[in-house]
Write a protein that holds these residues in place. Structure first.
Motif, mmCIF file in Angstrom:
data_model
loop_
_atom_site.group_PDB
_atom_site.id
_atom_site.type_symbol
_atom_site.label_atom_id
_atom_site.label_comp_id
_atom_site.label_asym_id
_atom_site.label_seq_id
_atom_site.Cartn_x
_atom_site.Cartn_y
_atom_site.Cartn_z
ATOM 1 N N TYR A 1 4.030 22.339 -3.355
ATOM 2 C CA TYR A 1 4.147 21.481 -2.180
ATOM 3 C C TYR A 1 5.520 20.834 -2.143
ATOM 4 N N ALA A 2 6.090 20.748 -0.939
ATOM 5 C CA ALA A 2 7.383 20.094 -0.737
ATOM 6 C C ALA A 2 7.406 19.478 0.655
ATOM 7 N N CYS A 3 8.144 18.410 0.800
ATOM 8 C CA CYS A 3 8.283 17.755 2.104
ATOM 9 C C CYS A 3 8.964 18.715 3.070
ATOM 10 N N PRO A 4 8.407 18.903 4.276
ATOM 11 C CA PRO A 4 9.011 19.817 5.242
ATOM 12 C C PRO A 4 10.258 19.259 5.934
ATOM 13 N N ASN A 5 10.594 18.006 5.677
ATOM 14 C CA ASN A 5 11.784 17.388 6.259
ATOM 15 C C ASN A 5 13.021 17.990 5.583
ATOM 16 N N ASP A 6 13.916 18.574 6.356
ATOM 17 C CA ASP A 6 15.103 19.238 5.813
ATOM 18 C C ASP A 6 16.008 18.304 5.018
ATOM 19 N N ASP A 7 15.995 17.016 5.342
ATOM 20 C CA ASP A 7 16.874 16.050 4.680
ATOM 21 C C ASP A 7 16.224 15.391 3.458
ATOM 22 N N CYS A 8 15.064 15.868 3.043
ATOM 23 C CA CYS A 8 14.322 15.223 1.956
ATOM 24 C C CYS A 8 14.068 16.218 0.825
ATOM 25 N N ASP A 9 14.092 15.718 -0.397
ATOM 26 C CA ASP A 9 13.835 16.548 -1.575
ATOM 27 C C ASP A 9 12.483 16.243 -2.219
ATOM 28 N N GLY A 10 11.591 15.561 -1.504
ATOM 29 C CA GLY A 10 10.286 15.200 -2.055
ATOM 30 C C GLY A 10 9.449 16.433 -2.343
ATOM 31 N N THR A 11 8.841 16.480 -3.542
ATOM 32 C CA THR A 11 8.000 17.607 -3.937
ATOM 33 C C THR A 11 6.806 17.127 -4.738
ATOM 34 N N GLY A 12 5.797 17.971 -4.815
ATOM 35 C CA GLY A 12 4.664 17.770 -5.705
ATOM 36 C C GLY A 12 3.607 16.804 -5.205
ATOM 37 N N LEU A 13 2.365 17.299 -5.154
ATOM 38 C CA LEU A 13 1.234 16.432 -4.825
ATOM 39 C C LEU A 13 1.056 15.419 -5.947
ATOM 40 N N GLY A 14 0.971 14.170 -5.583
ATOM 41 C CA GLY A 14 0.822 13.115 -6.564
ATOM 42 C C GLY A 14 2.142 12.596 -7.106
ATOM 43 N N ASP A 15 3.210 13.365 -6.933
ATOM 44 C CA ASP A 15 4.538 12.906 -7.361
ATOM 45 C C ASP A 15 5.203 12.182 -6.196
ATOM 46 N N ASP A 16 5.734 12.949 -5.247
ATOM 47 C CA ASP A 16 6.340 12.375 -4.047
ATOM 48 C C ASP A 16 5.410 12.457 -2.838
ATOM 49 N N LEU A 17 4.505 13.419 -2.832
ATOM 50 C CA LEU A 17 3.603 13.635 -1.696
ATOM 51 C C LEU A 17 2.218 13.102 -2.033
ATOM 52 N N HIS A 18 1.679 12.294 -1.110
ATOM 53 C CA HIS A 18 0.376 11.665 -1.329
ATOM 54 C C HIS A 18 -0.500 11.851 -0.096
ATOM 55 N N SER A 19 -1.798 11.945 -0.319
ATOM 56 C CA SER A 19 -2.760 11.995 0.773
ATOM 57 C C SER A 19 -2.776 10.638 1.460
ATOM 58 N N VAL A 20 -2.922 10.621 2.780
ATOM 59 C CA VAL A 20 -2.965 9.337 3.490
ATOM 60 C C VAL A 20 -4.151 8.493 3.038
ATOM 61 N N ARG A 21 -5.218 9.109 2.539
ATOM 62 C CA ARG A 21 -6.374 8.357 2.037
ATOM 63 C C ARG A 21 -5.992 7.518 0.819
ATOM 64 N N ASP A 22 -5.056 8.032 0.014
ATOM 65 C CA ASP A 22 -4.679 7.380 -1.236
ATOM 66 C C ASP A 22 -3.433 6.522 -1.120
ATOM 67 N N PHE A 23 -2.819 6.528 0.039
ATOM 68 C CA PHE A 23 -1.538 5.855 0.227
ATOM 69 C C PHE A 23 -1.756 4.622 1.070
ATOM 70 N N SER A 24 -1.110 3.521 0.732
ATOM 71 C CA SER A 24 -1.207 2.319 1.553
ATOM 72 C C SER A 24 0.181 1.784 1.827
ATOM 73 N N VAL A 25 0.324 1.145 2.960
ATOM 74 C CA VAL A 25 1.596 0.556 3.363
ATOM 75 C C VAL A 25 1.537 -0.921 3.046
ATOM 76 N N ALA A 26 2.435 -1.390 2.210
ATOM 77 C CA ALA A 26 2.466 -2.805 1.834
ATOM 78 C C ALA A 26 3.534 -3.509 2.651
ATOM 79 N N ALA A 27 3.276 -4.752 2.960
ATOM 80 C CA ALA A 27 4.269 -5.544 3.703
ATOM 81 C C ALA A 27 5.458 -5.821 2.791
ATOM 82 N N ASN A 28 6.624 -5.834 3.387
ATOM 83 C CA ASN A 28 7.848 -6.102 2.649
ATOM 84 C C ASN A 28 7.996 -7.611 2.482
#
Length: 80
Positions: A51-78
């Motif tokens: 798995y790898a991020c489909p964004n051409d400008d990004c090097d994110g790879t790997g489930l659980g490394d850089d890529l996460h399911s939206v069910r497991d990911f949360s957005v925290a306030a800054n």
């Protein structure tokens, strides 16, 4: 009143923003921690193993490394 997405836990201040987001957010979607883009799992893999991020400008790879399911990911306030 705030609206919170059940899938990715992102909050919105207007109902319109929330409705537009819901049209594209799925519990099967992935989020790249490196660039913040959300995309379908199908777009992130060609063989079902790598798995790898489909964004051409990004090097994110790997489930659980850089890529996460939206069910497991949360957005925290800054904190400011």
């Amino acid at each position: 009143m705030t609206h919170t997405c059940r899938n990715c836990k992102q909050t919105f201040t207007s109902e319109l923003q929330y409705e537009l987001h819901r049209d594209t957010c799925s519990s099967e979607a992935l989020i790249c921690e490196s660039c913040g883009e959300q995309f379908s799992e199908r777009r992130a893999t060609r063989d079902g193993w790598h798995y790898a991020c489909p964004n051409d400008d990004c090097d994110g790879t790997g489930l659980g490394d850089d890529l996460h399911s939206v069910r497991d990911f949360s957005v925290a306030a800054n904190p400011e």
